[in-house]
Design a protein around this motif. Structure first.
Motif, PDB file in Angstrom:
ATOM      1  N   TYR A   1     -43.828 -22.068   0.381  1.00 55.75           N
ATOM      2  CA  TYR A   1     -43.125 -23.289   0.805  1.00 55.75           C
ATOM      3  C   TYR A   1     -41.730 -23.009   1.378  1.00 55.75           C
ATOM      4  CZ  TYR A   1     -46.751 -25.452  -2.054  1.00 55.75           C
ATOM      5  OH  TYR A   1     -47.966 -25.830  -2.583  1.00 55.75           O
TER       6      TYR A   1
ATOM      7  N   LYS B   1     -37.840 -38.138  -3.343  1.00 53.67           N
ATOM      8  CA  LYS B   1     -36.736 -37.373  -2.764  1.00 53.67           C
ATOM      9  C   LYS B   1     -36.600 -35.987  -3.390  1.00 53.67           C
ATOM     10  CE  LYS B   1     -33.901 -41.334  -1.394  1.00 53.67           C
ATOM     11  NZ  LYS B   1     -32.578 -41.987  -1.532  1.00 53.67           N
TER      12      LYS B   1
ATOM     13  N   GLU C   1     -36.407 -30.021  -3.148  1.00 59.09           N
ATOM     14  CA  GLU C   1     -36.173 -31.088  -2.180  1.00 59.09           C
ATOM     15  C   GLU C   1     -36.800 -30.682  -0.842  1.00 59.09           C
ATOM     16  OE1 GLU C   1     -31.919 -32.853  -2.831  1.00 59.09           O
ATOM     17  OE2 GLU C   1     -31.811 -30.681  -3.168  1.00 59.09           O
ATOM     18  N   ARG C   2     -36.999 -31.674   0.016  1.00 59.71           N
ATOM     19  CA  ARG C   2     -37.507 -31.335   1.344  1.00 59.71           C
ATOM     20  C   ARG C   2     -36.479 -30.496   2.099  1.00 59.71           C
ATOM     21  NH1 ARG C   2     -39.754 -35.902  -0.175  1.00 59.71           N
ATOM     22  NH2 ARG C   2     -41.987 -36.215   0.245  1.00 59.71           N
ATOM     23  N   LYS C   3     -36.973 -29.719   3.009  1.00 55.98           N
ATOM     24  CA  LYS C   3     -36.161 -28.711   3.675  1.00 55.98           C
ATOM     25  C   LYS C   3     -34.899 -29.311   4.300  1.00 55.98           C
ATOM     26  CE  LYS C   3     -35.431 -24.504   5.014  1.00 55.98           C
ATOM     27  NZ  LYS C   3     -35.214 -23.440   4.021  1.00 55.98           N
TER      28      LYS C   3
ATOM     29  N   LEU D   1     -44.790 -33.044  -1.454  1.00 58.07           N
ATOM     30  CA  LEU D   1     -44.608 -33.043   0.000  1.00 58.07           C
ATOM     31  C   LEU D   1     -45.416 -34.138   0.678  1.00 58.07           C
ATOM     32  CD1 LEU D   1     -44.574 -29.188   0.697  1.00 58.07           C
ATOM     33  CD2 LEU D   1     -42.634 -30.768   0.760  1.00 58.07           C
TER      34      LEU D   1
ATOM     35  N   LYS E   1     -40.571 -25.303   4.048  1.00 55.23           N
ATOM     36  CA  LYS E   1     -40.801 -26.726   3.813  1.00 55.23           C
ATOM     37  C   LYS E   1     -39.879 -27.342   2.762  1.00 55.23           C
ATOM     38  CE  LYS E   1     -45.734 -26.241   4.971  1.00 55.23           C
ATOM     39  NZ  LYS E   1     -47.125 -26.399   4.479  1.00 55.23           N
ATOM     40  N   VAL E   2     -39.398 -26.542   1.813  1.00 54.23           N
ATOM     41  CA  VAL E   2     -38.579 -27.107   0.736  1.00 54.23           C
ATOM     42  C   VAL E   2     -37.302 -26.296   0.569  1.00 54.23           C
ATOM     43  CG1 VAL E   2     -40.610 -27.975  -0.509  1.00 54.23           C
ATOM     44  CG2 VAL E   2     -39.644 -25.730  -1.101  1.00 54.23           C
TER      45      VAL E   2
END
Length: 603
Positions: free
Chosen positions: A228, A205, A249-251, A200, A231-232
Motif C-alpha cells: 500500500y 478518514k 490515512e489516504r495518501k 480504502l 495508496k496510504v
C-alpha cells in the motif's frame, strides 16, 4: 527551581545557558543509600577506600541532584576600584528516577526514612522524576532513533520518486529487507491487510491498526510498504492505555508527507531528550570544563560518574583518569577546611557549621543575589538536605572560605594557595592520608609505628596510655570497646614494642603488618574458602602477636564485633562523625570519642 519531567524540556535551553555563563558550580546529591564506612579502617590507603566503597554500594542511586551555577560579574570597563565582586546564582533541584522495567536499584531503609523525615517528596520523585542514561545507553538510543528516521526517509524518497514518474510500480521483495512472518503472527497480518483494503473502499478518514508490541507493528509496516505504499500514509499514535499503534490515512502529497515527517522528527528528538533526561545536564556540565565544588563529595562523585557517565573502573588509577576526563577541576570544601589558616576559625567541617563560621570575621562572603528572583534560597529559611539548597550552601561556604586567601573569584583555579586543594577529595576516617589525589599518587607512610591492640572492655584510654608509657607519647584510634590502633610518636621505639611490652590478661598486640594479614585472611574467609590462599590461616607465634610473656596461647585473634548503626543520609553521616580527625589533632594521651567501625560480619 525544581526540575521534573513536566518542565525539563522547556527549561533545558535556559539550564544550558546558565552552565555556559557560570564562573563555577556547586553540586550536591541525595541518595537511596550510603556505602557503609564500617569496612573502612583508619590506616587504609585511599585506593583501599575506593575499592571498598564501590563494592559496598553497587546499586544505590541519586534521586535528587542539586546544581547551583554561580556567576561572578566582570567589573565595569574602566572601574579600578576594589569594590566587592558582584555574584549571582541560578539554582536547580532535579528529581531523578530511572525509567523502564530493566532499571533496578537498591534502597537503604535508614536513608529512605531520613529523606522522609526531612520532607522529601517521594510522590514527586516516582511520578515526575527525570529519566537518565549513561553514555553507552544514550549512544544506543540515538542510533535507534537515527535508524528509524533514515528508514522513513528512504520510504518517503521512494514514494516521491514513484509520484514523479507517475507509475504504479511497487517495491519488490529485493528492494525491501523482508522479515519472515512467524506463524503465530500471520493471522494478525492477514486481518490487517483486509482491514486496510476495506478502509480504502470506504469513506473513513483514518484507520488505527497495529496496536500490539513493537515487533507486531514492524510486521504491519512491512505489509504496508509491500502492498500500500502508493495508496496510504502512516504515522505512530499513542492510545489512551499508553500503547502505541499505527494510524493509516489516504495518501498525502509529498509536501504534506515531508511536513509531517519534520514534525515527527522534532517530537522524536524531544522524546529522546526526555529519555536521556538529567544526563544531558551532566554532559553539559562536563563540557564546560569549569570548577565544580562539593562538600565531603566522595560519594557524590562516585555515584554521578556511575549513574550518568560510565561504570566505575576496578582499577584505582583508571578511576582517577576517568574522573579527570569528565570533571577536570574539582574542589572539596571539606578538604579545604583542613588548611591550617582556616582551621583556626573553623572548628567543625560539618557544612552548616562551616557556613556559621565563614559568616563572621575574619571571613567575608560577598553579596550574592539570585539571577532568578522567583527561585531564591534563603539561609534563614533553609531547606537542609534538599540537594539544591545544600549545593547553594556549599557554594556560599566556598565564597567565605576563599576570602581567607583573597582569591580572585574571576579566576579561582589560578590562585596558588587554592591550587594545592584542587582535585583532592576528602576521605572520612583515615588517620593520615585523608584525601584522594586525582592529579597523581598520594604520599605513602610507614606503618611500623602503628599497632593493633585488643583488651578487656573495662579498659579506658589511661590504661592503654600506661601500657605504652615506656615507648613515649601515643595517639589512640578506637575501633570499638575492646580494640584500637595505637600510634607511637617516637618511631624509633617501634622495634622494641612487641619484644618488651608487658603481659596483661586479655591484652593482645599485633604489628600493623600482622593486622593487615589477618584482615586479608578474614576477607578470604568471607568471600569463600576457595580463595587464592586455598585455606583459612589461623596464625601462630609471632604472626599472632605478643599476647603473653609466658607463651600463653593467642587470645582474641578476632576482636569482639559490634553492630554499627549506619547513618541515614550523606549530610547526617557527616554530622554524626567526629570532626576531630586524627590527622588534624596531633598526639594525644587522653581518650578520644569512641567510634564503631565493625559489625557482626566485618573486621
Amino acid at each position: 527551581m525544581e526540575i521534573t519531567k513536566k518542565n525539563f524540556n522547556d527549561e533545558l535551553p535556559s539550564i544550558r545557558e546558565a552552565i555556559q555563563e557560570a564562573s563555577f558550580f556547586a553540586v550536591d546529591c541525595e541518595f537511596t543509600g550510603l556505602a557503609s564506612d564500617r569496612l573502612i579502617f583508619p590506616f587504609d590507603t585511599p585506593e583501599e577506600v575506593y575499592l571498598k566503597t564501590i563494592e559496598a554500594s553497587p546499586q544505590y542511586i541519586i534521586v535528587q541532584f542539586g546544581l547551583c551555577a554561580f556567576r561572578v560579574e566582570p567589573p565595569a570597563e574602566g572601574d579600578e576600584s576594589k569594590a566587592p565582586p558582584r555574584v549571582t546564582y541560578k539554582c536547580y533541584n532535579f528529581y531523578c528516577y530511572p525509567k523502564g522495567r530493566t532499571h533496578i536499584f537498591s534502597c537503604q531503609g535508614e536513608s529512605m526514612r531520613f529523606l522522609a523525615d526531612n520532607g522529601f517528596d517521594f510522590n514527586k520523585l516516582f511520578r515526575e522524576g527525570l529519566s537518565y542514561a549513561p553514555e553507552a545507553d544514550e549512544q544506543r538510543f540515538r542510533a535507534e532513533v537515527k535508524e528509524r528516521q533514515a528508514a522513513r526517509a528512504a520510504v518517503l524518497k521512494a514514494a516521491a520518486d514513484e509520484s514523479s514518474t507517475e507509475t504504479d510500480s511497487k517495491p519488490t521483495e529485493s528492494d525491501i529487507s523482508m522479515i519472515p512472518v512467524p506463524e503465530e503472527n500471520q493471522q494478525q497480518v492477514d486481518d490487517t491487510d483486509a482491514r486496510i483494503g476495506a478502509f480504502l473502499q470506504s469513506e473513513e478518514k483514518e484507520l488505527i491498526v497495529g496496536n500490539g508490541n513493537a515487533f507486531q507493528r514492524k510486521l504491519i509496516y512491512q505489509l504496508i510498504e509491500q502492498r500500500y505504499m502508493g495508496k496510504v500514509s502512516t504515522s505512530t499514535v499513542t492510545l489512551e492505555d499508553n500503547q502505541k499503534a499505527i494510524k493509516v490515512e489516504r495518501k498525502r502529497s509529498p509536501e504534506a508527507e515531508q511536513a509531517l515527517e519534520q514534525e515527527r522528527i522534532a517530537k522524536e528528538n524531544e522524546e529522546l531528550d526526555s529519555k536521556v533526561g538529567l544526563s544531558l545536564v551532566l554532559r553539559e556540565l562536563s563540557k564546560a570544563r569549569k570548577l565544580i565544588i562539593g562538600h565531603n563529595m566522595l560519594l557524590d562523585l562516585l555515584y554521578i560518574i556511575r549513574q550518568f557517565f560510565k561504570p566505575l573502573p576496578a582499577d584505582y588509577k583508571e578511576f582517577k583518569k576517568l574522573t579527570k576526563e569528565i570533571f577536570p577541576l574539582i574542589l572539596d570544601t571539606k578538604y579545604l577546611c583542613t588548611n591550617a589558616e582556616i582551621k583556626v576559625n573553623v572548628n567543625s567541617s560539618v557544612l552548616a557549621h562551616v557556613f556559621d563560621a565563614v559568616s563572621q570575621p575574619p571571613f567575608t562572603i560577598p553579596e550574592v543575589k539570585p539571577a532568578l528572583p522567583a527561585y531564591e534560597y534563603n539561609v534563614e529559611n533553609g531547606k537542609q538536605h534538599e540537594a539544591g539548597y545544600d549545593a547553594y550552601l556549599t557554594g556560599m561556604c566556598f565564597l567565605g572560605l576563599v576570602s581567607r586567601f583573597e582569591v580572585d573569584l574571576q579566576h579561582p583555579t589560578k590562585d596558588p594557595v587554592l591550587r594545592k586543594y584542587l582535585n583532592r577529595i576528602f576521605i572520612l576516617r583515615l588517620a593520615d592520608i585523608n584525601y584522594m589525589n586525582l592529579n597523581g599518587n598520594e604520599p605513602t607512610h610507614s606503618r611500623d609505628h602503628v599497632f593493633y591492640v585488643t583488651f578487656p572492655e573495662t579498659w579506658r584510654s589511661n590504661d592503654l596510655v600506661a601500657k605504652f608509657k615506656p615507648f613515649g607519647p601515643v595517639h589512640l584510634t578506637w575501633m570499638d570497646n575492646t580494640s584500637a590502633f595505637v600510634t607511637l610518636h617516637n618511631r624509633t621505639a617501634s622495634s622494641m614494642v612487641l619484644k618488651t611490652i608487658g603481659y596483661h590478661t586479655g591484652f593482645s598486640i599485633y604489628s600493623f603488618a600482622q593486622f593487615s594479614q589477618m584482615k586479608l585472611q578474614h576477607t578470604g574467609v568471607k568471600r569463600g574458602r576457595n580463595s587464592s590462599t586455598g585455606a583459612v590461616a589461623t596464625g601462630s607465634g609471632e604472626a599472632g602477636g605478643r599476647s603473653a610473656a609466658n607463651g600463653q596461647q593467642k587470645e582474641k585473634e578476632e576482636a569482639k564485633k559490634q553492630k554499627v548503626a549506619e547513618s541515614g543520609a550523606k549530610r547526617t553521616a557527616d554530622d554524626e562523625k567526629p570532626d576531630d580527625d586524627p590527622a588534624d589533632g596531633g598526639w594525644q594521651t587522653v581518650k578520644r570519642s569512641r567510634t564503631t567501625f565493625k559489625d557482626n560480619d566485618e573486621w
